[in-house]
Design a protein around this motif. Structure first.
Motif, mmCIF file in Angstrom:
data_model
loop_
_atom_site.group_PDB
_atom_site.id
_atom_site.type_symbol
_atom_site.label_atom_id
_atom_site.label_comp_id
_atom_site.label_asym_id
_atom_site.label_seq_id
_atom_site.Cartn_x
_atom_site.Cartn_y
_atom_site.Cartn_z
ATOM 1 N N GLY A 251 0.845 -1.183 0.000
ATOM 2 C CA GLY A 251 0.000 0.000 0.000
ATOM 3 C C GLY A 251 0.882 1.235 0.000
ATOM 4 N N GLY A 252 0.436 2.285 -0.677
ATOM 5 C CA GLY A 252 1.275 3.450 -0.911
ATOM 6 C C GLY A 252 1.608 4.278 0.304
ATOM 7 N N ARG A 253 0.862 4.097 1.424
ATOM 8 C CA ARG A 253 1.123 4.906 2.620
ATOM 9 C C ARG A 253 2.054 4.230 3.605
ATOM 10 N NH1 ARG A 253 -5.130 6.642 3.835
ATOM 11 N NH2 ARG A 253 -5.163 4.485 4.572
ATOM 12 N N ASP A 254 2.498 3.024 3.314
ATOM 13 C CA ASP A 254 3.214 2.239 4.312
ATOM 14 C C ASP A 254 4.513 2.903 4.755
ATOM 15 O OD1 ASP A 254 3.028 -0.440 5.714
ATOM 16 O OD2 ASP A 254 5.057 -0.570 4.904
ATOM 17 N N LEU A 255 5.214 3.572 3.849
ATOM 18 C CA LEU A 255 6.482 4.201 4.199
ATOM 19 C C LEU A 255 6.322 5.666 4.589
ATOM 20 C CD1 LEU A 255 7.627 1.549 2.991
ATOM 21 C CD2 LEU A 255 9.548 2.883 2.145
ATOM 22 N N LYS A 256 5.109 6.068 4.935
ATOM 23 C CA LYS A 256 4.885 7.395 5.500
ATOM 24 C C LYS A 256 5.106 7.347 7.017
ATOM 25 C CE LYS A 256 3.634 9.080 1.510
ATOM 26 N NZ LYS A 256 4.567 9.969 0.773
ATOM 27 N N ASP A 257 5.352 8.513 7.596
ATOM 28 C CA ASP A 257 5.641 8.583 9.030
ATOM 29 C C ASP A 257 4.530 7.967 9.878
ATOM 30 O OD1 ASP A 257 8.179 9.897 9.028
ATOM 31 O OD2 ASP A 257 7.180 11.779 8.542
ATOM 32 N N GLU A 258 3.271 8.194 9.481
ATOM 33 C CA GLU A 258 2.142 7.769 10.307
ATOM 34 C C GLU A 258 2.058 6.239 10.417
ATOM 35 O OE1 GLU A 258 1.174 11.659 8.278
ATOM 36 O OE2 GLU A 258 2.049 9.717 7.722
ATOM 37 N N VAL A 259 2.500 5.534 9.377
ATOM 38 C CA VAL A 259 2.408 4.070 9.381
ATOM 39 C C VAL A 259 3.730 3.438 9.824
ATOM 40 C CG1 VAL A 259 1.780 2.034 8.021
ATOM 41 C CG2 VAL A 259 0.699 4.240 7.533
ATOM 42 N N GLY A 260 4.829 4.022 9.392
ATOM 43 C CA GLY A 260 6.122 3.540 9.867
ATOM 44 C C GLY A 260 6.610 2.255 9.228
ATOM 45 N N ALA A 261 6.122 1.940 8.021
ATOM 46 C CA ALA A 261 6.601 0.759 7.268
ATOM 47 C C ALA A 261 6.338 -0.552 7.996
ATOM 48 C CB ALA A 261 8.084 0.897 6.940
ATOM 49 N N ILE A 262 5.227 -0.648 8.688
ATOM 50 C CA ILE A 262 4.931 -1.875 9.444
ATOM 51 C C ILE A 262 4.927 -3.088 8.520
ATOM 52 C CG2 ILE A 262 3.230 -3.072 10.874
ATOM 53 C CD1 ILE A 262 2.261 -0.308 11.810
ATOM 54 N N THR A 263 4.193 -2.992 7.398
ATOM 55 C CA THR A 263 4.105 -4.131 6.495
ATOM 56 C C THR A 263 5.417 -4.370 5.774
ATOM 57 O OG1 THR A 263 1.723 -3.873 6.187
ATOM 58 C CG2 THR A 263 2.911 -5.061 4.475
ATOM 59 N N ALA A 264 6.086 -3.305 5.323
ATOM 60 C CA ALA A 264 7.355 -3.479 4.620
ATOM 61 C C ALA A 264 8.371 -4.195 5.503
ATOM 62 C CB ALA A 264 7.895 -2.123 4.177
ATOM 63 N N LEU A 265 8.477 -3.798 6.754
ATOM 64 C CA LEU A 265 9.436 -4.422 7.655
ATOM 65 C C LEU A 265 9.071 -5.874 7.940
ATOM 66 C CD1 LEU A 265 9.952 -1.431 10.122
ATOM 67 C CD2 LEU A 265 11.557 -2.239 8.374
ATOM 68 N N ASP A 266 7.780 -6.154 8.106
ATOM 69 C CA ASP A 266 7.357 -7.542 8.338
ATOM 70 C C ASP A 266 7.572 -8.401 7.094
ATOM 71 O OD1 ASP A 266 6.667 -7.014 10.932
ATOM 72 O OD2 ASP A 266 4.514 -6.843 10.557
ATOM 73 N N ALA A 267 7.360 -7.823 5.904
ATOM 74 C CA ALA A 267 7.595 -8.573 4.666
ATOM 75 C C ALA A 267 9.083 -8.863 4.487
ATOM 76 C CB ALA A 267 7.057 -7.792 3.476
ATOM 77 N N ILE A 268 9.936 -7.889 4.803
ATOM 78 C CA ILE A 268 11.384 -8.115 4.725
ATOM 79 C C ILE A 268 11.788 -9.230 5.675
ATOM 80 C CG2 ILE A 268 13.628 -7.083 5.253
ATOM 81 C CD1 ILE A 268 12.420 -4.403 4.212
ATOM 82 N N ALA A 269 11.232 -9.218 6.881
ATOM 83 C CA ALA A 269 11.548 -10.271 7.845
ATOM 84 C C ALA A 269 11.110 -11.637 7.320
ATOM 85 C CB ALA A 269 10.867 -9.973 9.183
ATOM 86 N N ARG A 270 9.961 -11.695 6.669
ATOM 87 C CA ARG A 270 9.483 -12.968 6.109
ATOM 88 C C ARG A 270 10.415 -13.449 4.997
ATOM 89 N NH1 ARG A 270 3.194 -13.970 4.604
ATOM 90 N NH2 ARG A 270 3.058 -13.479 6.838
ATOM 91 N N LEU A 271 10.829 -12.531 4.130
ATOM 92 C CA LEU A 271 11.737 -12.911 3.044
ATOM 93 C C LEU A 271 13.114 -13.288 3.576
ATOM 94 C CD1 LEU A 271 10.742 -10.188 0.428
ATOM 95 C CD2 LEU A 271 10.311 -12.652 0.246
#
Length: 488
Positions: free
Chosen positions: A218-238
């Motif tokens: 989702g396009g807002r994931d790397l915004k301050d309000e979200v803090g890359a929660i999904t991106a960081l969890d996806a990196i951990a999974r990979l």
């Protein structure tokens, strides 16, 4: 005249409603056709488009509305209703066929794709998380606070919420949403960018590298309000997946602080990693090859996977077209990337999806500009241009008639959920524009593969025959457009 039909307690997914609206508009004597759930926001949008009626005002958020304007609106209503009433494809054949569950709480699976109006999307996503599933949340218009709550809960449960507004993913070899038909391979992709994900997975496919998985955040994931929660969890999974030998992260213009966190997480995996934060403005981190373009990041990842990928050659303009570059995009990330490249080459560039040195659009563009026609201001009451190109066809003809425009820059995005023949829809307008103005240049990039339903080579040939000049990547198309406008 306006005709309205309200279906109380009736629901349809966004794809079915878009198809119904398109059928209404195609009926003879119809000027405008809408199909929507009667939420307050949707009723306001209909009124803003000049479609209002007491029956719409009286409808509730659980009611489905068909609203048609024109000389013969009833024909449009009937056409839309026929699409809505068309039976869904059967779940299986024979007496042993199993009916799909009518609630996520009874579904048996590990991933749910949710496409419902934004007012209801968070609730359905919470149900899916409660049932132990990852979520691809296709819906948009989901409040930011709901996104944060969903992603925090998913993190605590060891699941992923991809979205809201996540239109592309590849999970366990299955292409979801607008994803393209690409080969499997060793590169794991994390993308806060829909068409950015498509561009890099297609370029990996062309390089012979292939994609292990692609998690859209989702396009807002790397915004301050979200803090890359999904991106960081996806990196951990990979990081834990031995089949993901190389990591690649791409994002629309992010928060620099959050982007640094993501880059450090990539580096901490110990795996070869590349990234593109469209528009730049992010400091590099040791252990991650940071690139300014999607093209550059994909080539770097392919090389890390042992494939001898090379960038396309510099554009050869051969002749210069006087006038402004006007980009008309269906992909938001591709629009942002092009705006940043053009701003570096041409100076003043405006965009409704700015990146890099490009400026936010203020009013109607008069000079160089890139427009994301998938943004809300262009899609109210109309399907996204990747699903229905008609709105972009109309805008193309309008911009081509402007004597101040010298170069039209287009993306054509293929994939499973995209229009069946987007190049065929654009070709007549391109042909007419270049016939009326021989000095007008049209540059296009087709994002897709030969295995896509639309077939890359057929789409490229349709555009080439119509008079467009083709580029192999989105970045290369922007550079060619800049060269045709006289830069460099």
């Amino acid at each position: 005249m306006i005709a309205v039909r309200v279906m109380p307690g009736r629901w349809a997914d966004s794809a079915r409603m878009m198809a119904a609206a398109r059928a209404a508009r195609e009926a003879e004597g119809v000027e405008q056709g809408l199909c929507f759930m009667a939420t307050p926001a949707n009723r306001e949008e209909a009124a803003a488009l000049g479609v209002s009626d007491p029956a719409i005002d009286a409808a509730g958020p659980d009611d489905l509305v068909i609203a048609v304007a024109g000389d013969a609106p009833e024909a449009g209503v009937e056409a839309a209703a026929a699409v809505l009433d068309r039976p869904a494809a059967p779940a299986g054949e024979g007496a042993g066929a199993v009916r799909a569950p009518r609630t996520l709480l009874r579904a048996d699976g590990d991933l749910a794709v949710i496409s419902v109006p934004g007012d209801y999307a968070a609730l359905e996503a919470h149900k899916a998380l409660g049932a132990g599933m990852d979520v691809l949340l296709f819906s948009d218009n989901v409040p930011l606070e709901d996104e944060v709550r969903l992603k925090r809960r998913a993190h605590d449960l060891g699941r992923l919420v991809m979205g809201p507004g996540a239109g592309t993913a590849i999970v366990d070899g299955l292409a979801l949403g607008f994803a393209n038909a690409v080969a499997p391979g060793p590169v794991g992709v994390v993308a806060a960018a829909g068409t950015g994900a498509q561009e890099v997975t297609v370029l990996l496919d062309r390089a012979g590298a292939g994609t292990r998985a692609c998690y859209g955040t989702g396009g807002r994931d790397l915004k301050d309000e979200v803090g890359a929660i999904t991106a960081l969890d996806a990196i951990a999974r990979l990081a834990e997946d031995p089949g993901a030998e190389v990591l690649l992260c791409v994002s629309k213009p992010p928060s620099p602080e959050v982007a640094e966190r993501v880059l450090r997480a990539l580096a901490a995996t110990g795996k070869p990693a590349a990234a593109c934060m469209v528009g730049g403005g992010v400091d590099p981190v040791p252990g991650v090859a940071l690139h300014d373009t999607l093209e550059g990041a994909a080539i770097a990842a392919a090389r890390m996977a042992g494939r001898p990928a090379e960038p396309p050659p510099a554009p050869r303009a051969e002749w210069v077209s006087g006038g402004a570059v006007r980009g008309l995009f269906s992909g938001g990330t591709l629009c942002s990337e092009a705006a940043a490249i053009l701003a570096d080459a041409l100076g003043a560039v405006e965009s409704n999806a700015p990146a890099g040195r490009a400026r936010p659009l203020s009013g109607r563009p008069g000079g160089h500009a890139c427009l994301d026609l998938g943004e809300e201001e262009f899609t109210r009451g109309r399907p996204h241009p990747m699903i229905d190109p008609q709105a972009r066809v109309e805008r193309l003809a309008e911009e081509a008639a402007d004597p101040g425009v010298g170069v039209l820059l287009l993306d054509v995005v293929l994939g499973y959920a995209s229009h069946s023949d987007p190049a065929g829809a654009l070709a007549p307008a391109i042909r007419e524009a270049t016939a009326a103005r021989p000095q007008l240049a049209v540059v296009a990039h087709v994002l897709g593969t030969e295995a896509d339903p639309q077939v890359l080579s057929r789409q490229e040939e349709a555009l080439r025959t119509a008079g467009a000049r083709l580029a192999p990547t989105s970045a290369a198309a922007a550079r060619l457009a800049a060269a045709l406008a006289g830069a460099g």
